[in-house]
Design a protein around this motif. Structure first.
Motif, PDB file in Angstrom:
ATOM      1  N   LYS A  61      16.732  21.557  17.881  1.00 52.76           N
ATOM      2  CA  LYS A  61      17.856  21.659  16.956  1.00 52.76           C
ATOM      3  C   LYS A  61      17.821  20.576  15.882  1.00 52.76           C
ATOM      4  CE  LYS A  61      19.774  25.385  18.469  1.00 52.76           C
ATOM      5  NZ  LYS A  61      19.820  26.610  17.632  1.00 52.76           N
ATOM      6  N   SER A  62      17.319  19.400  16.218  1.00 52.75           N
ATOM      7  CA  SER A  62      17.090  18.399  15.174  1.00 52.75           C
ATOM      8  C   SER A  62      16.059  18.900  14.178  1.00 52.75           C
ATOM      9  CB  SER A  62      16.610  17.074  15.806  1.00 52.75           C
ATOM     10  OG  SER A  62      17.599  16.520  16.627  1.00 52.75           O
ATOM     11  N   GLY A  63      15.046  19.568  14.702  1.00 53.44           N
ATOM     12  CA  GLY A  63      14.006  20.100  13.825  1.00 53.44           C
ATOM     13  C   GLY A  63      14.516  21.169  12.886  1.00 53.44           C
ATOM     14  N   VAL A  64      15.335  22.106  13.399  1.00 51.12           N
ATOM     15  CA  VAL A  64      15.805  23.173  12.513  1.00 51.12           C
ATOM     16  C   VAL A  64      16.788  22.648  11.479  1.00 51.12           C
ATOM     17  CG1 VAL A  64      15.392  25.026  14.161  1.00 51.12           C
ATOM     18  CG2 VAL A  64      17.651  23.954  14.080  1.00 51.12           C
ATOM     19  N   GLU A  65      17.560  21.618  11.847  1.00 50.11           N
ATOM     20  CA  GLU A  65      18.449  21.017  10.858  1.00 50.11           C
ATOM     21  C   GLU A  65      17.647  20.429   9.698  1.00 50.11           C
ATOM     22  OE1 GLU A  65      22.054  17.744  10.861  1.00 50.11           O
ATOM     23  OE2 GLU A  65      20.092  17.192  11.694  1.00 50.11           O
ATOM     24  N   ALA A  66      16.623  19.653  10.006  1.00 48.49           N
ATOM     25  CA  ALA A  66      15.794  19.065   8.961  1.00 48.49           C
ATOM     26  C   ALA A  66      15.081  20.141   8.141  1.00 48.49           C
ATOM     27  CB  ALA A  66      14.774  18.105   9.589  1.00 48.49           C
ATOM     28  N   PHE A  67      14.620  21.184   8.823  1.00 52.35           N
ATOM     29  CA  PHE A  67      13.954  22.283   8.132  1.00 52.35           C
ATOM     30  C   PHE A  67      14.886  22.931   7.115  1.00 52.35           C
ATOM     31  CE2 PHE A  67      13.063  26.973   8.278  1.00 52.35           C
ATOM     32  CZ  PHE A  67      11.900  26.945   7.515  1.00 52.35           C
ATOM     33  N   ALA A  68      16.127  23.200   7.530  1.00 54.04           N
ATOM     34  CA  ALA A  68      17.084  23.839   6.627  1.00 54.04           C
ATOM     35  C   ALA A  68      17.418  22.944   5.442  1.00 54.04           C
ATOM     36  CB  ALA A  68      18.352  24.205   7.395  1.00 54.04           C
ATOM     37  N   HIS A  69      17.575  21.649   5.676  1.00 54.68           N
ATOM     38  CA  HIS A  69      17.845  20.736   4.569  1.00 54.68           C
ATOM     39  C   HIS A  69      16.691  20.751   3.561  1.00 54.68           C
ATOM     40  CE1 HIS A  69      21.454  19.501   6.401  1.00 54.68           C
ATOM     41  NE2 HIS A  69      20.992  18.516   7.167  1.00 54.68           N
ATOM     42  N   SER A  70      15.470  20.825   4.073  1.00 51.97           N
ATOM     43  CA  SER A  70      14.307  20.884   3.179  1.00 51.97           C
ATOM     44  C   SER A  70      14.313  22.177   2.369  1.00 51.97           C
ATOM     45  CB  SER A  70      13.010  20.783   3.993  1.00 51.97           C
ATOM     46  OG  SER A  70      12.905  19.537   4.636  1.00 51.97           O
ATOM     47  N   LEU A  71      14.640  23.284   3.025  1.00 52.46           N
ATOM     48  CA  LEU A  71      14.706  24.556   2.311  1.00 52.46           C
ATOM     49  C   LEU A  71      15.761  24.509   1.206  1.00 52.46           C
ATOM     50  CD1 LEU A  71      14.470  27.361   5.026  1.00 52.46           C
ATOM     51  CD2 LEU A  71      12.673  26.523   3.511  1.00 52.46           C
ATOM     52  N   ARG A  72      16.904  23.897   1.499  1.00 50.55           N
ATOM     53  CA  ARG A  72      17.964  23.824   0.490  1.00 50.55           C
ATOM     54  C   ARG A  72      17.455  23.119  -0.770  1.00 50.55           C
ATOM     55  NH1 ARG A  72      21.616  20.759   2.984  1.00 50.55           N
ATOM     56  NH2 ARG A  72      22.407  22.557   4.129  1.00 50.55           N
ATOM     57  N   ALA A  73      16.719  22.037  -0.569  1.00 52.86           N
ATOM     58  CA  ALA A  73      16.195  21.302  -1.711  1.00 52.86           C
ATOM     59  C   ALA A  73      15.147  22.112  -2.479  1.00 52.86           C
ATOM     60  CB  ALA A  73      15.589  19.978  -1.239  1.00 52.86           C
ATOM     61  N   GLU A  74      14.363  22.903  -1.745  1.00 55.23           N
ATOM     62  CA  GLU A  74      13.304  23.677  -2.380  1.00 55.23           C
ATOM     63  C   GLU A  74      13.807  24.899  -3.135  1.00 55.23           C
ATOM     64  OE1 GLU A  74      10.004  24.878  -0.009  1.00 55.23           O
ATOM     65  OE2 GLU A  74       9.844  22.945   1.031  1.00 55.23           O
ATOM     66  N   LEU A  75      14.865  25.519  -2.623  1.00 56.94           N
ATOM     67  CA  LEU A  75      15.231  26.852  -3.094  1.00 56.94           C
ATOM     68  C   LEU A  75      16.485  26.898  -3.958  1.00 56.94           C
ATOM     69  CD1 LEU A  75      14.505  28.737   0.231  1.00 56.94           C
ATOM     70  CD2 LEU A  75      13.120  28.798  -1.853  1.00 56.94           C
ATOM     71  N   GLY A  76      17.173  25.786  -4.084  1.00 55.89           N
ATOM     72  CA  GLY A  76      18.410  25.794  -4.845  1.00 55.89           C
ATOM     73  C   GLY A  76      18.230  26.250  -6.281  1.00 55.89           C
ATOM     74  N   HIS A  77      17.144  25.837  -6.896  1.00 55.49           N
ATOM     75  CA  HIS A  77      16.937  26.202  -8.302  1.00 55.49           C
ATOM     76  C   HIS A  77      16.596  27.678  -8.465  1.00 55.49           C
ATOM     77  CE1 HIS A  77      12.760  25.881  -7.004  1.00 55.49           C
ATOM     78  NE2 HIS A  77      12.371  26.434  -8.143  1.00 55.49           N
ATOM     79  N   GLY A 102      18.377  29.967  -6.828  1.00 54.95           N
ATOM     80  CA  GLY A 102      19.619  30.667  -6.560  1.00 54.95           C
ATOM     81  C   GLY A 102      19.922  30.917  -5.104  1.00 54.95           C
ATOM     82  N   VAL A 103      19.064  30.452  -4.194  1.00 57.09           N
ATOM     83  CA  VAL A 103      19.289  30.662  -2.759  1.00 57.09           C
ATOM     84  C   VAL A 103      20.094  29.497  -2.192  1.00 57.09           C
ATOM     85  CG1 VAL A 103      18.210  30.928  -0.493  1.00 57.09           C
ATOM     86  CG2 VAL A 103      17.159  31.968  -2.519  1.00 57.09           C
ATOM     87  N   LYS A 104      21.174  29.818  -1.500  1.00 57.41           N
ATOM     88  CA  LYS A 104      21.963  28.815  -0.802  1.00 57.41           C
ATOM     89  C   LYS A 104      21.473  28.721   0.641  1.00 57.41           C
ATOM     90  CE  LYS A 104      24.971  28.274  -4.226  1.00 57.41           C
ATOM     91  NZ  LYS A 104      25.092  27.013  -4.995  1.00 57.41           N
ATOM     92  N   VAL A 105      21.417  27.516   1.175  1.00 57.46           N
ATOM     93  CA  VAL A 105      20.985  27.302   2.558  1.00 57.46           C
ATOM     94  C   VAL A 105      22.047  26.483   3.274  1.00 57.46           C
ATOM     95  CG1 VAL A 105      19.238  26.320   4.086  1.00 57.46           C
ATOM     96  CG2 VAL A 105      18.549  27.406   1.926  1.00 57.46           C
ATOM     97  N   GLY A 106      22.477  26.970   4.443  1.00 60.86           N
ATOM     98  CA  GLY A 106      23.484  26.273   5.223  1.00 60.86           C
ATOM     99  C   GLY A 106      23.004  25.948   6.621  1.00 60.86           C
ATOM    100  N   VAL A 107      23.663  24.965   7.227  1.00 60.85           N
ATOM    101  CA  VAL A 107      23.420  24.609   8.625  1.00 60.85           C
ATOM    102  C   VAL A 107      24.736  24.769   9.365  1.00 60.85           C
ATOM    103  CG1 VAL A 107      22.637  22.857  10.249  1.00 60.85           C
ATOM    104  CG2 VAL A 107      21.655  22.949   7.945  1.00 60.85           C
ATOM    105  N   GLY A 108      24.714  25.532  10.452  1.00 57.27           N
ATOM    106  CA  GLY A 108      25.895  25.726  11.280  1.00 57.27           C
ATOM    107  C   GLY A 108      25.817  24.880  12.533  1.00 57.27           C
ATOM    108  N   TYR A 109      26.871  24.126  12.801  1.00 58.08           N
ATOM    109  CA  TYR A 109      26.917  23.226  13.956  1.00 58.08           C
ATOM    110  C   TYR A 109      27.929  23.742  14.971  1.00 58.08           C
ATOM    111  CZ  TYR A 109      24.597  19.992  10.742  1.00 58.08           C
ATOM    112  OH  TYR A 109      23.737  19.413   9.850  1.00 58.08           O
ATOM    113  N   LEU A 110      27.514  23.788  16.226  1.00 62.67           N
ATOM    114  CA  LEU A 110      28.387  24.197  17.332  1.00 62.67           C
ATOM    115  C   LEU A 110      28.283  23.173  18.445  1.00 62.67           C
ATOM    116  CD1 LEU A 110      27.348  27.926  17.375  1.00 62.67           C
ATOM    117  CD2 LEU A 110      29.685  27.170  17.017  1.00 62.67           C
ATOM    118  N   SER A 111      29.432  22.817  19.020  1.00 63.39           N
ATOM    119  CA  SER A 111      29.430  22.032  20.243  1.00 63.39           C
ATOM    120  C   SER A 111      29.290  22.988  21.428  1.00 63.39           C
ATOM    121  CB  SER A 111      30.714  21.205  20.330  1.00 63.39           C
ATOM    122  OG  SER A 111      30.689  20.392  21.498  1.00 63.39           O
TER     123      SER A 111
END
Length: 299
Positions: free
Chosen positions: A156-172, A174-183
């Motif tokens: 789960k640490s890995g997928v969080e970092a992966f999603a943050h990287s995608l957000r930086a790559e794809l924002g320009h 027009g793609v939005k990238v989110g991370v959902g957190y659940l306890s």
């Protein structure tokens, strides 16, 4: 319930049960046409029939890139577009790392991390075309490590970092990238993890509010609202947002005196099962093992 997804097409992995099933239902109730992806064909049909409308099931293992590429093509052919993809499929093990079944431990990494990567690889081209939204379901386990959850926390640490990287790559583009957190949320996976006596006791001694199991419906409702807003961060439980500013100090806390104390307390319960290889937990874990066993038998 607020917001509308009328005319949009949403793909949800791990949609046969738990978070994935309820999220698919909530997205459909907001007007989305939903493609359900998972390993359990009968359960997926049940969910699709319960949703009605134009919901449809696809059976695929998220670690199989070729299968996911096929699904992505078939979903786009059926609906004409894909606007939302939710990488939700996940499995877990419970117990000490050295007692874990190596194959089960690796499977958690394969499904949760590499499966999310394969999901993104399959569906992002369509999301670029639609200027859509990719939601990666992470966990409290991405915000703080925990003993006896090494595979899940790492994935789960890995997928969080992966999603943050995608957000930086794809924002320009027009793609939005989110991370959902659940306890800890009331799902088959959490109930299966609680069957491990040592982990259940350790969890009960965690400080409030991390020691509770939370109801599924309100948590998934918040996730669905995040999808409508295309939020960069979505919190299934309100207090998880407050974990972000203090997450840097949590590894030292849990890896220090607190972790040592709790593991000493857990030793009597662990001694009774020492040497037993712990596999995947919950009904979803059983379904994953059954599907892989069937695949090996065919081969």
């Amino acid at each position: 319930m607020t917001g509308s997804l009328d005319g949009q097409v949403a793909v949800v992995t791990g949609a046969a049960r738990g978070v994935g099933e309820l999220l698919a239902r909530k997205l459909a109730s907001r007007g989305a046409q939903v493609a359900l992806v998972g390993l359990e064909p009968e359960e997926l049909v049940r969910v699709a029939e319960g949703i009605g409308g134009n919901a449809a099931p696809w059976t695929a293992d998220v670690t199989d890139r070729e299968a996911l590429a096929r699904v992505a093509g078939e979903v786009r052919e059926r609906y004409g577009r894909i606007d939302i993809a939710v990488a939700n499929a996940g499995v877990a093990t419970a117990g000490p790392f050295l007692d874990s079944d190596p194959e089960a431990f690796d499977r958690v990494i394969h499904v949760n991390l590499l499966g999310s990567i394969a999901t993104a690889r399959a569906f992002l081209p369509s999301l670029i075309d639609s200027r859509g939204y990719f939601l990666q379901i992470a966990s409290l386990a991405a915000l703080t490590p925990a003993p006896m959850m090494a595979a899940y926390c790492a994935s789960k640490s890995g997928v969080e970092a992966f999603a943050h990287s995608l957000r930086a790559e794809l924002g320009h583009r027009g793609v939005k990238v989110g991370v959902g957190y659940l306890s800890w949320t009331d799902t088959d996976m959490v109930r299966g993890a609680d069957e491990d006596e040592a982990l259940a006791r350790l969890r009960a001694r965690l400080p409030w509010p991390t020691n509770r199991t939370y109801p599924l419906e309100p948590a998934v409702e918040r996730i669905a609202e995040g999808v409508v807003r295309r939020s960069p961060h979505v919190y299934g439980q309100w207090w998880l947002r407050g974990m972000q500013p203090v997450r840097g100090c949590l590894p030292s806390l849990l890896g220090g005196a607190l972790g040592r104390r709790e593991m000493r307390r857990a030793e009597p319960a662990l001694a009774g099962s020492q040497g037993a290889r712990r596999g995947l937990v919950g009904r979803g874990g059983a379904a994953d093992e059954q599907a892989r066993s069937a695949t090996r038998h065919v081969e």
